[in-house]
Design an enzyme around this catalytic site. Structure first.
Site, PDB file in Angstrom:
ATOM      1  N   ASN A  77      32.911   7.160  96.048  1.00  0.00           N
ATOM      2  CA  ASN A  77      33.700   7.208  97.281  1.00  0.00           C
ATOM      3  C   ASN A  77      34.167   5.843  97.773  1.00  0.00           C
ATOM      4  OD1 ASN A  77      31.274   9.583  97.893  1.00  0.00           O
ATOM      5  ND2 ASN A  77      33.429  10.174  97.704  1.00  0.00           N
ATOM      6  N   ARG A  83      37.892  -0.284  99.661  1.00  0.00           N
ATOM      7  CA  ARG A  83      38.043   0.648 100.781  1.00  0.00           C
ATOM      8  C   ARG A  83      37.080   1.830 100.633  1.00  0.00           C
ATOM      9  NH1 ARG A  83      43.062   3.156 100.574  1.00  0.00           N
ATOM     10  NH2 ARG A  83      43.261   2.448  98.401  1.00  0.00           N
ATOM     11  N   VAL A  84      36.531   2.249 101.766  1.00  0.00           N
ATOM     12  CA  VAL A  84      35.549   3.333 101.760  1.00  0.00           C
ATOM     13  C   VAL A  84      36.210   4.636 102.185  1.00  0.00           C
ATOM     14  CG1 VAL A  84      33.358   4.171 102.700  1.00  0.00           C
ATOM     15  CG2 VAL A  84      33.710   1.718 102.320  1.00  0.00           C
ATOM     16  N   CYS A  85      35.964   5.679 101.413  1.00  0.00           N
ATOM     17  CA  CYS A  85      36.485   7.012 101.734  1.00  0.00           C
ATOM     18  C   CYS A  85      35.339   7.832 102.323  1.00  0.00           C
ATOM     19  CB  CYS A  85      37.041   7.682 100.480  1.00  0.00           C
ATOM     20  SG  CYS A  85      37.730   9.323 100.777  1.00  0.00           S
ATOM     21  N   ILE A  86      35.307   7.908 103.645  1.00  0.00           N
ATOM     22  CA  ILE A  86      34.251   8.650 104.330  1.00  0.00           C
ATOM     23  C   ILE A  86      34.852   9.283 105.583  1.00  0.00           C
ATOM     24  CG2 ILE A  86      33.483   6.603 105.615  1.00  0.00           C
ATOM     25  CD1 ILE A  86      30.641   7.694 105.497  1.00  0.00           C
TER      26      ILE A  86
END
Length: 217
Positions: A77, A83-86
């Site tokens: 993720n 970049r963080v996908c959360i």
């Protein structure tokens, strides 16, 4: 207005330090923070000190901040650019997508959510497809070496990139500073509700006692 919110949050974090992360502010720009996240214990990321940056938009807290790792990460993720996908950091069409950002979210909650994500990836909508495939093979015991090897490489690299002062900070924090619970704000609100109930209950009791005394007379 943004600076006022950020100053209050930064003061809260410095007055209530956590063993799980460390934050510092760009003196020339209050809307840019530097963060170090500690890899969660008993996971492949244990021992890592991963650097990241948080950028706050002009209309924060009504729009979520952006968190980008500057340390190399190997995770389903986390995009290759860090970049963080959360869900907690999604703002656009959040309601339609079932996302969870709201202006009441706090920075420590965000950071603890990202730390938790390290050990609990969502492979249904991966940001790093290769890492997601490797993770699935690891979980299904088809390849028990590749995913752990890549993660441990990033753990070692993160420590090589950390200053001795930062490493010492987390060593001391682990023994002296309790972590900030992710539900801290919920607990505070519950306590306030309980106190209100007790006061109301006591007031009613006093009124009943007064009525009984009047009846006796």
């Amino acid at each position: 207005m943004v600076s006022r919110f950020l100053m209050a949050e930064y003061r809260h974090l410095t007055e209530n330090p956590s063993e799980n992360f460390k934050v510092s502010v760009n003196e020339n720009n209050m809307t840019e923070w530097d963060v170090i996240l500690k890899g969660p214990a008993d996971t492949l990321y244990e021992g890592g000190l991963f650097k990241a940056k948080i950028g706050f938009p002009p209309n924060y807290p009504y729009e979520p901040p952006r968190l980008t790792f500057t340390s190399e990460m190997w995770h389903p993720n986390i995009y290759s650019d860090g970049r963080v996908c959360i869900s907690i950091l999604h703002g656009d069409n959040a309601e339609e997508q079932g996302m969870t950002w709201s202006p009441v979210q706090k920075i420590d909650t965000i950071l603890l959510s990202v730390i938790s994500l390290l050990n609990e990836p969502n492979t249904d909508s991966p940001a790093n497809v290769d890492a997601a495939k490797s993770y699935r093979r690891f979980v299904h015991k088809e390849d028990l070496e590749s995913y752990p090897m890549e993660v441990k490489r990033t753990v070692k690299k993160s420590l090589d990139e950390c200053s001795p002062e930062d490493i010492e900070y987390f060593k001391n924090a682990a023994s002296n500073v309790p972590p900030i619970p992710s539900d801290a704000y919920e607990d505070e609100s519950e306590e306030m509700e309980d106190d209100t109930y007790i006061l109301t209950y006591d007031d009613e009791d006093e009124e009943e006692e007064e009525d009984e005394e009047m009846d006796d007379e």
